[in-house]
Enzyme design. Structure first.
Site: not given
Length: 289
Positions: A209, A212, A243, A246
């Site tokens: 979260e 984001h 990953c 990201c």
């Protein structure tokens, strides 16, 4: 001749300096695990997402830390037992390592701040709080000093709207606030394996979260903590690890030392007996040696 050698040296030094960071992401990409085709119960089966390339991330509007806003805050809400309090502290420690940003826990807020119209008895005959009320009427009013993100943690179950039975959490990424419930993350004992499983789920949900909030979309390329999930089972199937793509996105905004972060995560996973996370960090560290 000397000028030519000096020029070659400068060019090589510049190229190496520029590529060092990129080499890190290329090196750890060998540890990315490709996603299997989604099953009917999986997030990607019912949500046809486009993903987010590194270039798309760079061109998007996303927050970056500043001198004025550089602290992540956790807001406990409710009455927590000693094991739950321990988990919240472990979450705080983890987020500080994961994002390489100072993370602080605020004083507990009483459940009394939730009025009757934002409460209900849910389908499972347990009390639930309206998640949107917590965002709009509790968290939005708080403005912690130097805060860049604020996440509430509650021990009461949540629901997003009347027709839904429950939700694990809810977030407003524009306002950089979120709430997550630990109610459904364990079998009500929090002993031994249950404690570790609940902690692992909390780490995944909270880092996802807040990820984001820093502009990361759901990942559709590899097994990653930024994968969307439909259930606890699917959450359990996905890894704690970001990953390589990201990680590249997050690092471009937060500017932390990648190896330092890996070493601190490795230590954290080892101390808290999180075997899968530890294995991934060891692989990543081995890849960059």
């Amino acid at each position: 001749m000397k000028k030519l050698l000096l020029l070659i040296f400068v060019i090589l030094f510049a190229c190496n300096s520029k590529s060092d960071k990129n080499d890190y992401f290329e090196d750890i990409s060998e540890n990315d695990i490709k996603l299997f085709p989604p099953k009917p119960v999986d997030w990607l089966y019912s949500h046809k997402e486009r993903g987010q390339s590194f270039e798309q991330f760079l061109n998007s509007k996303h927050i970056v830390p500043t001198k004025e806003n550089n602290i992540i805050y956790l807001q406990p809400m409710g009455e927590f037992n000693s094991l739950q309090v321990k988990q919240i502290e472990l979450v705080r420690e983890y987020l500080e390592i994961f994002f390489q940003l100072k993370t602080k826990t605020l004083n507990d807020v009483s459940n009394d701040v939730i009025p009757k119209h934002a409460r209900r008895i849910g389908p499972d005959q347990n009390e639930q709080f309206l998640a949107g009320f917590i965002l709009d009427s509790v968290l939005k009013k708080e403005k912690p000093q130097n805060g860049i993100g604020l996440m509430a943690l509650t021990e009461v179950d949540l629901y997003p709207k009347p027709e839904w039975s429950f939700v694990f959490g809810l977030a407003s990424y524009r306002d950089r606030i979120a709430v997550s419930s630990i109610y459904r993350l364990y079998d009500k004992s929090l002993g031994n394996k249950d404690f570790t499983l609940c902690l692992e789920r909390l780490l995944k949900i909270c880092s996802h979260e807040i990820g984001h909030m820093f502009g990361l979309y759901h990942c559709i390329d590899a097994d990653c903590v930024m994968n969307g999930t439909n259930s606890l089972q699917e959450t359990d199937e996905h890894t704690l690890r970001l990953c390589s793509n990201c990680q590249r996105k997050l690092n471009s905004g937060l500017k932390y030392d990648n190896k330092k972060r890996l070493l601190e995560l490795e230590k954290y996973f080892k101390e808290n007996k999180l075997k899968e996370g530890l294995e991934f960090m060891e692989k990543d560290l081995k890849s960059i040696q």
